[in-house]
Design an enzyme around this catalytic site. Structure first.
Site, mmCIF file in Angstrom:
data_model
loop_
_atom_site.group_PDB
_atom_site.id
_atom_site.type_symbol
_atom_site.label_atom_id
_atom_site.label_comp_id
_atom_site.label_asym_id
_atom_site.label_seq_id
_atom_site.Cartn_x
_atom_site.Cartn_y
_atom_site.Cartn_z
ATOM 1 N N THR A 72 0.712 -1.226 0.004
ATOM 2 C CA THR A 72 0.022 0.107 -0.030
ATOM 3 C C THR A 72 0.930 1.185 -0.008
ATOM 4 O O THR A 72 2.059 1.234 0.274
ATOM 5 C CB THR A 72 -0.752 0.145 1.302
ATOM 6 O OG1 THR A 72 -0.014 0.218 2.351
ATOM 7 C CG2 THR A 72 -1.712 -1.202 1.364
ATOM 8 N N CYS A 73 0.266 2.389 -0.457
ATOM 9 C CA CYS A 73 0.899 3.488 -0.508
ATOM 10 C C CYS A 73 0.955 4.190 0.984
ATOM 11 O O CYS A 73 0.652 5.403 1.230
ATOM 12 C CB CYS A 73 0.005 4.775 -1.284
ATOM 13 S SG CYS A 73 0.591 4.436 -3.053
ATOM 14 N N ASP A 74 1.159 3.364 2.001
ATOM 15 C CA ASP A 74 1.181 3.843 3.274
ATOM 16 C C ASP A 74 2.720 3.843 3.963
ATOM 17 O O ASP A 74 3.077 2.544 3.920
ATOM 18 C CB ASP A 74 0.067 3.204 4.376
ATOM 19 C CG ASP A 74 -0.049 3.883 5.592
ATOM 20 O OD1 ASP A 74 0.882 3.968 6.277
ATOM 21 O OD2 ASP A 74 -1.292 4.275 5.952
#
Lengths: 377, 377
Positions: free
Chosen positions: B324-326
């Site tokens: 994820t883009c986290d």
């Protein structure tokens, strides 16, 4: 908090914890960014809240979309965005997902290493790529890590490699850290980006775009800069570092677009103490916690404003925890949270600033609790 | 890892990350506990993995069920358990949920404060309650907090209050901490529990049961005690502290019952470095991360065994992260994880010991990634 949200809760009285998002606030935030940065294209970070109503409104207003996966790309397309308004902004992509996105018409991809460039080159010939560089994220409230981006010096190899593989080396991106309340945080990264434009031009690679990322704050307990203040500081820094060769710029607000548009309604399930000692801290247990949508309380990073019907009454610091049988499901403990002494079991409370990064973080059904309900009005 | 799981993956070749649980291992674990602690009733902690096939098997084998919510109670009933085999083990319950459980026939409830006792007394008259006491959890690998339980001295007030409200004060419970590899960890809590039995008897409250909680370890990288070793140590401590007045005992294994029965199949999406420096650590990105089911890597608490087709080859320490883009979606970084140098993008990997606390922790769709698929075979 808006009257529309209060009206909705009063009229509909939904059972269980739920998020209510006011589209008027989303519209206002979009127009605020558009007005403050008129020469910058806005790519809404879909991951913040992919509710179809939000995506449709933003598509209608002219927004572009920063997508993290093929599912998010599908959602943006369904909402009415054309593929030229979509960026596949995740630096970590399966090759078959790049191929699917390209087949759907998307031709703008984030990369941060030559390995990812090679994937894009194999399945999305000629596509535009921008390279994400590391940025220290100083001053941001949600922790950044080194997960995304490469050292700036490596970006030169990454983008010349893209050119050598017949891709279109398009620009540089960075992220100054989520919930970034320092408007000057963009300055240093822009100075590095300008240096890379220069170094790459010397190698015959003419970049066109700087992706300024997200980081725009939502209002929690502390004051935040206005869209104008962000715009002034950022565009000032762009002019300072790029002189009269201003590149295309894009921003990727997520939290700043929808965070303040949402309120979570929750219920106090239990208030208790751990011992009979007079000064013992109260524990307040809610029907929502870390696994029901409030994941961003991790390390107590994001501190949400909490409203109760007793606001203004005397308050004492409380530990706040969620309803699951998981010891880690505690929201605020290191820095206890002041709540009214008159707060009672069964009281409804409102958690503000919860429009972003709540519904989708919500677990599938940990402890049998259903995922966070969401109403977009 | 079992041949049945390997066969399933080879034959079915499911796309995307997925968990495969082998029911033979669950059966074996249940029988192991039953054999090691023949006089103790087993209450499976449903939250560890509520897959219907697992619940049905355990119901058939004679297991009881520790439930955290009304949904879990419904799941246990659906699987074939009778209500007298169900404990509502969450100390944090809405009054209407206690009422629903009682209406379904459940009459065993956890409490840790007088406020919760009052709720139970109002809507579940005469029900049995047991009081959870705080326990330091020393030696456990998954962090305990003060979230559940009260100081032992307060348990006296809680249970006499229950008696005064015509409930049945039934016992004491505690939890020595999840993934507790020290079989002696139960000793101190049992000494405190025995003291409470005594103090309460003096007040005319005759308790019957000690709930020994969970904490039974699943095999990750380090060796763990056998069910026999747990049983010997725990029942030894029970005899030491209760003498010839041995109470009823129950255990609530979750991780120890299903953790080792499951394997997650995942894919290497990207392997890269952050700079050109020769000694730079490799980053290995998988298609599953903290928000796709591996939440227990929080603070790197649980370290799963990872198998690749290159096992045995030379390995170097890697940072492992999710898709994820986290930035927070990093699994192992403070203590990098050794992975083979020959590991390649696109390789399938197997993450062992993932039968517990994975599917239900999985997010609804963060970044558009679907919840973790699960197959129970």
């Amino acid at each position: 908090m808006t009257d529309r949200i209060l009206d909705f809760l009063r009229t509909r009285r939904p059972d269980g914890p739920c998020l209510v998002v006011d589209l008027d606030v989303v519209r206002q935030n979009y127009l605020g960014f558009a007005h403050a940065m008129p020469d910058t294209r806005i790519f809404y970070a879909v991951k913040a809240n992919p509710a179809p109503e939000i995506l449709s409104l933003l598509a209608e207003l002219g927004s572009n979309f920063d997508c993290a996966s093929v599912v998010e790309i599908d959602q943006a397309l369904t909402a009415g965005a054309t593929p030229d308004r979509i960026s596949f902004g995740n630096t970590i992509k399966k090759e078959r997902d790049i191929a699917r996105a390209f087949a759907l018409g998307v031709d703008l991809f984030a990369v941060d290493c030559v390995e990812e460039v090679e994937k894009v080159a194999r399945v999305a010939p000629g596509a535009r790529v921008f390279c994400r560089i590391l940025c220290d994220g100083e001053g941001a409230e949600w922790p950044l890590s080194r997960k995304f981006g490469c050292e700036p010096s490596m970006a030169i190899d990454v983008l010349t490699h893209a050119r050598d593989l017949n891709l279109t080396p398009y620009g540089i991106s960075f992220h100054v850290g989520s919930q970034q309340r320092d408007t000057e945080a963009w300055d240093r990264a822009l100075s590095v980006a300008a240096g890379l434009f220069h170094s790459l031009a010397e190698r015959g690679v003419e970049l066109k775009m700087v992706n300024l990322g997200g980081g725009f704050a939502a209002k929690y307990l502390k004051d935040i800069p206005s869209a104008e203040a962000y715009g002034r500081a950022i565009m000032g820094a762009v002019r300072r570092h790029f002189g009269n060769r201003i590149p295309e710029t894009i921003i990727e607000p997520g939290r700043g677009m929808v965070g303040g548009a949402g309120v979570i309604k929750a219920e106090v399930v239990l208030i208790s103490k751990k011992s009979d000692a007079v000064d013992e801290t109260r524990w307040v247990y809610l029907d929502i916690g870390k696994f029901g949508g409030l994941a961003e309380t991790m390390d107590e990073a994001i501190r949400y404003p909490i409203r109760t019907r007793h606001d203004g009454a005397q308050a004492t610091p409380c530990v706040i925890a969620g309803p699951t049988c998981d010891s880690a499901d505690v929201l605020y403990e290191q820095t206890p949270y002041p709540l009214p002494i008159s707060l009672e079991i069964g009281d409804e409370i409102l958690i503000e600033g919860t429009g972003a990064y709540t519904t989708t973080y919500s677990s599938m059904g940990f402890n049998g609790f259903p995922p966070l309900q969401s109403y977009v009005i």
